[in-house]
Design an enzyme around this catalytic site. Structure first.
Site, PDB file in Angstrom:
ATOM      1  N   ASP A  95       0.441  -1.736   0.409  1.00  0.00           N
ATOM      2  CA  ASP A  95       0.362   0.037   0.202  1.00  0.00           C
ATOM      3  C   ASP A  95       1.009   1.149   0.183  1.00  0.00           C
ATOM      4  O   ASP A  95       0.200   2.683  -0.080  1.00  0.00           O
ATOM      5  CB  ASP A  95      -1.308  -0.042   1.043  1.00  0.00           C
ATOM      6  CG  ASP A  95      -0.146  -0.376   2.401  1.00  0.00           C
ATOM      7  OD1 ASP A  95       0.642  -0.050   3.340  1.00  0.00           O
ATOM      8  OD2 ASP A  95      -1.615  -0.091   3.553  1.00  0.00           O
ATOM      9  N   SER A  96       2.028   1.215   0.215  1.00  0.00           N
ATOM     10  CA  SER A  96       2.990   1.668  -1.028  1.00  0.00           C
ATOM     11  C   SER A  96       3.004   3.124  -1.959  1.00  0.00           C
ATOM     12  O   SER A  96       3.433   3.983  -2.196  1.00  0.00           O
ATOM     13  CB  SER A  96       4.417   1.632  -0.204  1.00  0.00           C
ATOM     14  OG  SER A  96       4.659   0.559  -1.270  1.00  0.00           O
TER      15      SER A  96
ATOM     16  N   ASP B 137      -1.172  -6.161  -0.509  1.00  0.00           N
ATOM     17  CA  ASP B 137      -1.452  -5.426   1.426  1.00  0.00           C
ATOM     18  C   ASP B 137      -2.702  -5.845   1.019  1.00  0.00           C
ATOM     19  O   ASP B 137      -3.359  -5.473   0.123  1.00  0.00           O
ATOM     20  CB  ASP B 137      -1.125  -4.226   0.772  1.00  0.00           C
ATOM     21  CG  ASP B 137       0.322  -4.481   2.202  1.00  0.00           C
ATOM     22  OD1 ASP B 137       0.805  -4.703   2.728  1.00  0.00           O
ATOM     23  OD2 ASP B 137       1.153  -3.800   1.773  1.00  0.00           O
TER      24      ASP B 137
ATOM     25  N   LYS C   5      -0.665  -9.798   2.790  1.00  0.00           N
ATOM     26  CA  LYS C   5       0.438  -8.698   3.809  1.00  0.00           C
ATOM     27  C   LYS C   5      -0.534  -8.036   4.641  1.00  0.00           C
ATOM     28  O   LYS C   5      -1.935  -7.503   4.007  1.00  0.00           O
ATOM     29  CB  LYS C   5       1.265  -8.320   3.440  1.00  0.00           C
ATOM     30  CG  LYS C   5       2.216  -7.235   4.886  1.00  0.00           C
ATOM     31  CD  LYS C   5       3.677  -7.117   4.647  1.00  0.00           C
ATOM     32  CE  LYS C   5       3.798  -5.676   3.270  1.00  0.00           C
ATOM     33  NZ  LYS C   5       2.666  -4.507   4.370  1.00  0.00           N
TER      34      LYS C   5
ATOM     35  N   GLU D  19      10.464  -4.106   9.837  1.00  0.00           N
ATOM     36  CA  GLU D  19      10.388  -2.069   9.750  1.00  0.00           C
ATOM     37  C   GLU D  19      10.940  -1.792  10.590  1.00  0.00           C
ATOM     38  O   GLU D  19      10.271  -1.612  12.103  1.00  0.00           O
ATOM     39  CB  GLU D  19       8.772  -1.701   9.032  1.00  0.00           C
ATOM     40  CG  GLU D  19       8.798  -0.303   9.033  1.00  0.00           C
ATOM     41  CD  GLU D  19       8.161   0.241   7.423  1.00  0.00           C
ATOM     42  OE1 GLU D  19       6.905  -0.262   6.821  1.00  0.00           O
ATOM     43  OE2 GLU D  19       8.327   1.009   7.083  1.00  0.00           O
TER      44      GLU D  19
HETATM   45  O1  KIV Z   1       3.876  -1.234   1.671  1.00  0.00           O
HETATM   46  C1  KIV Z   1       4.595  -1.366   1.881  1.00  0.00           C
HETATM   47  O2  KIV Z   1       5.547  -1.417   0.564  1.00  0.00           O
HETATM   48  C2  KIV Z   1       5.302  -2.206   2.622  1.00  0.00           C
HETATM   49  C3  KIV Z   1       6.850  -2.554   2.436  1.00  0.00           C
HETATM   50  C4  KIV Z   1       7.645  -0.829   2.700  1.00  0.00           C
HETATM   51  C5  KIV Z   1       7.303  -3.496   3.795  1.00  0.00           C
HETATM   52  O3  KIV Z   1       4.329  -2.442   3.170  1.00  0.00           O
END
Ligand code: KIV
Length: 263
Positions: free
Chosen positions: A45-46, A84, A114, A179
Site C-alpha cells: 500500500d506504499s 497488501d 500481507k 520495519e
Molecule cells: O507497503 C509497502 O510497500 C510495505 C513495505 C515497505 C514493506 O509495506
C-alpha cells in the site's frame, strides 16, 4: 525457472538462503523484476506514497490495490506475489479481512496477502490462514497506524516486539516483515522465530530484505533526502528528467522527428 511456491519458500530459512523482495505496482516493472530473479513481488500500500503521491498509505482502496495487483500477478512467471490488505479491512475484524483477502485472491490470483499488526491481529491472521489464504505479517513500524503513533520512528520496545512476532508466527503467518527496528533487536527476533523475517530498516541479520521499488531506483519527483535504510542503486530522476528535456529540445528545434522516425 518455475513459479516459486510456499513449500519452496519454507526451505529458505533452514538453508540460510536470503529472500529478496521488492515492491512493484505495474506490469512492465514487474516483468523486469521477475526476469531479474527477485523472489517475492510485494504490491504494497506504499502505492499511496510512491505512485499516487499521497503522504500516507491510508487512502489506498481495495479496488486500487486489486487493479495494480492483477497487473503484477500477470507479469510474474517465477516470483511469489504478495498483496497488501489496505486500511481498514483488518482493523474491522476477521470477517472483513477475509472478505477483502478473498476479493484479492479471486480477482488477481495473488499468492499471499500481507497485513500490519502483531498480537492485536493474531485472530485475523488465523482466520485468513484457516480460509486457505497465506499471510505475511508486518511488525515494528506500521504505517497504517501513523495517525496513532504520530510519525515514522525506529522501534526499540523489545518485549512488545517479541510478543507481536511470536503471536504472528503462532497464528500461522509464513513470514513477517520487520520495519524500522534496531539491528540487534531484529537479529534476536530473527533467531527467535522459525518463520523468515523480511527486514526494511531492520539491519543485515534478517532472513530477507524488502525495499520500495521507487526508493531503490531514485524514481522520485523532487530532490528529497534518501532515508537511512534505503540504498539507492540508480538515479531514475536524473535519467528521466534528462531524457524528456532532450525530447522537448528536439521537438522545439525541429530535430525530432527526423526522417529515420518518419514514414
Ligand atoms: O507497503 C509497502 O510497500 C510495505 C513495505 C515497505 C514493506 O509495506
Amino acid at each position: 525457472m518455475s513459479k516459486l511456491t510456499l513449500s519452496k519458500i519454507r526451505t529458505f530459512k533452514p538453508e540460510g538462503r536470503k529472500i529478496v523482495v521488492l515492491t512493484v505496482y505495474d506490469y512492465p516493472s514487474a516483468r523486469l523484476l521477475d526476469n531479474a530473479g527477485i523472489d517475492w513481488l510485494l504490491v504494497g500500500d506504499s502505492l499511496g506514497n510512491v505512485v499516487q503521491g499521497k503522504t500516507t498509505t491510508l487512502s489506498v482502496t481495495l479496488d486500487e490495490i486489486i487493479y495494480h495487483a492483477e497487473m503484477v500477478v500477470r507479469a510474474a512467471q517465477q516470483a511469489f506475489v504478495v498483496v497488501d490488505i489496505p486500511f481498514p479491512f483488518c482493523q474491522l475484524g476477521s470477517t472483513e479481512a477475509v472478505r477483502a483477502a478473498a476479493r484479492i485472491f479471486k480477482e488477481t490470483s495473488a499468492d499471499a496477502v500481507k497485513l500490519e499488526g502483531g498480537e492485536n491481529r493474531a485472530s485475523t491472521i488465523a482466520a485468513l490462514v484457516d480460509a486457505g489464504i497465506p499471510v505475511l505479517g508486518h511488525c515494528g513500524l506500521r504505517p497504517q497506524e501513523i495517525r496513532q503513533t504520530g510519525g515514522y520512528f525506529v522501534q526499540r520496545q523489545r518485549e512488545l516486539l517479541f510478543q507481536d512476532i511470536k503471536a504472528v508466527e503462532n497464528a500461522g503467518a509464513f513470514a513477517v516483515v520487520l520495519e524500522c527496528i534496531e539491528t540487534e533487536l531484529a537479529r534476536e527476533a530473527t533467531n527467535l522465530l522459525q518463520i523468515p523475517t523480511i527486514g526494511i530498516g531492520a539491519g543485515p541479520f534478517c532472513d530477507g530484505q524488502v525495499l520500495v521499488f521507487h526508493d531503490l531506483l531514485g524514481y522520485k519527483p523532487e530532490q528529497t533526502r534518501t532515508p537511512k535504510h534505503v540504498k539507492q542503486y540508480a538515479d531514475l530522476q536524473t535519467i528521466i528528467s534528462n531524457a524528456v528535456k532532450n525530447y522537448a529540445d528536439d521537438v522545439r528545434n525541429a530535430v525530432f522527428p527526423g526522417m529515420e522516425n518518419s514514414f
